[in-house]
Each structure stands twice: as C-alpha cells, then as structure tokens.
Motif scaffolding. Structure first.
Motif, short mmCIF file in Angstrom:
data_model
loop_
_atom_site.label_atom_id
_atom_site.label_comp_id
_atom_site.label_asym_id
_atom_site.label_seq_id
_atom_site.Cartn_x
_atom_site.Cartn_y
_atom_site.Cartn_z
N PHE A 171 42.36 -6.11 45.78
CA PHE A 171 41.72 -5.66 44.54
C PHE A 171 42.76 -5.72 43.42
O PHE A 171 43.95 -5.74 43.68
CB PHE A 171 41.24 -4.21 44.67
CG PHE A 171 40.16 -4.01 45.69
CD1 PHE A 171 38.82 -4.07 45.33
CD2 PHE A 171 40.48 -3.77 47.03
CE1 PHE A 171 37.83 -3.88 46.27
CE2 PHE A 171 39.49 -3.59 47.97
CZ PHE A 171 38.15 -3.64 47.59
N THR A 172 42.27 -5.71 42.19
CA THR A 172 43.16 -5.61 41.04
C THR A 172 42.52 -4.71 40.00
O THR A 172 41.29 -4.67 39.88
CB THR A 172 43.50 -6.98 40.43
OG1 THR A 172 44.45 -6.78 39.38
CG2 THR A 172 42.29 -7.69 39.90
N ASP A 173 43.36 -4.03 39.27
CA ASP A 173 42.89 -3.24 38.13
C ASP A 173 43.32 -3.90 36.82
O ASP A 173 43.27 -3.30 35.77
CB ASP A 173 43.41 -1.80 38.21
CG ASP A 173 44.93 -1.72 38.18
OD1 ASP A 173 45.61 -2.76 38.07
OD2 ASP A 173 45.45 -0.59 38.26
N GLY A 174 43.75 -5.16 36.92
CA GLY A 174 44.23 -5.90 35.75
C GLY A 174 45.74 -5.87 35.61
O GLY A 174 46.32 -6.69 34.93
N ILE A 175 46.37 -4.91 36.26
CA ILE A 175 47.83 -4.76 36.19
C ILE A 175 48.46 -4.96 37.56
O ILE A 175 49.42 -5.69 37.72
CB ILE A 175 48.20 -3.36 35.65
CG1 ILE A 175 47.65 -3.17 34.25
CG2 ILE A 175 49.71 -3.15 35.69
CD1 ILE A 175 47.72 -1.75 33.75
N ALA A 176 47.90 -4.29 38.55
CA ALA A 176 48.49 -4.25 39.88
C ALA A 176 47.62 -5.00 40.89
O ALA A 176 46.43 -5.23 40.66
CB ALA A 176 48.65 -2.80 40.34
N ASP A 227 36.12 0.85 39.64
CA ASP A 227 36.28 -0.14 38.57
C ASP A 227 37.26 -1.26 38.94
O ASP A 227 37.44 -2.19 38.16
CB ASP A 227 36.70 0.53 37.26
CG ASP A 227 38.00 1.31 37.38
OD1 ASP A 227 38.28 1.83 38.47
OD2 ASP A 227 38.72 1.39 36.37
N TRP A 228 37.88 -1.20 40.11
CA TRP A 228 38.76 -2.28 40.53
C TRP A 228 37.94 -3.49 40.90
O TRP A 228 36.88 -3.39 41.50
CB TRP A 228 39.62 -1.86 41.72
CG TRP A 228 40.65 -0.82 41.41
CD1 TRP A 228 41.04 -0.37 40.19
CD2 TRP A 228 41.42 -0.10 42.36
NE1 TRP A 228 42.00 0.59 40.31
CE2 TRP A 228 42.27 0.77 41.64
CE3 TRP A 228 41.49 -0.09 43.74
CZ2 TRP A 228 43.16 1.62 42.26
CZ3 TRP A 228 42.39 0.75 44.36
CH2 TRP A 228 43.22 1.60 43.62
#
Length: 110
Positions: free
Chosen positions: A6-11, A85-86
């Motif tokens: 998964f990503t949160d846009g940063i990690a 939200d990920w």
C-alpha cells in the motif's frame, strides 16, 4: 515474502506474514532527508534481534523508489495500522508490477 503493498503517497507499506504463520505485520518505509525510516513492531525487535521484515521492506522500497538512495536506515518500533485511505499497489518488483510498468512504457521497468 511480501503479500501486499500500500502507499499513502509518501511511504510504502508492506504486508508481510509472520515467520510462525500466525499473523501478518505491516512495515512502513519512507525517506526523511538521507535516512530511510522503517516503522514496524515485531517480537524480534523486542529481543534485540534483527528481523527479516525490515530487510524485505527496504528491498521492496528500493525497487519502488529506485532513484532514491538514502545513506542510513533507522528502525522505529511502533505498530502500523492499516488505513482506509491508503491505495493498494502491486508489490514492487513482482511480475504484476513489472508488467504494468512495461505496458505504461516505462524504460526502466525491470
């Protein structure tokens, strides 16, 4: 073996089964300056042993963000909880990930 990512846009957040096969761990990997910060909580860390989860997640992060080359790795012992939200992404370096990169025309697909 990383079973999902998964990503949160940063990690990059990796889902890795426990070695005893009785659960899974979430391992979060992100850069901060010249550091690669690996956040997860597992029993090996509590007993001052290194765990394979960290190495797998770092290798996957290096596949995902191949252009970033942090100099040091810092481990933070904290539980990572899955968030709604990920965005789920193909596991970096997997056959599915490579196929999607090739179809998108990525010259660096490996």
């Amino acid at each position: 073996m990383i079973t999902a990512a998964f990503t949160d846009g940063i990690a990059l957040i990796c889902v890795i089964p426990s070695q005893s096969k009785n659960g899974t761990y979430l391992v979060r990997v992100e850069t901060h300056g010249n550091e690669l910060i690996v956040t997860h909580h597992c029993p090996a860390y509590r007993f001052k042993h290194t765990c394979s989860h960290m190495y797998e997640a770092v290798a996957s992060y290096c596949e995902w963000r191949w252009w970033e080359r942090p100099k040091t790795v810092r481990t933070v012992c904290r539980t990572v909880i899955l968030q709604p939200d990920w965005e789920q992404i193909p596991v970096p370096g997997s056959v599915q990930d490579t196929a999607l990169q090739v179809m998108a025309g990525d010259a660096y697909a490996s």
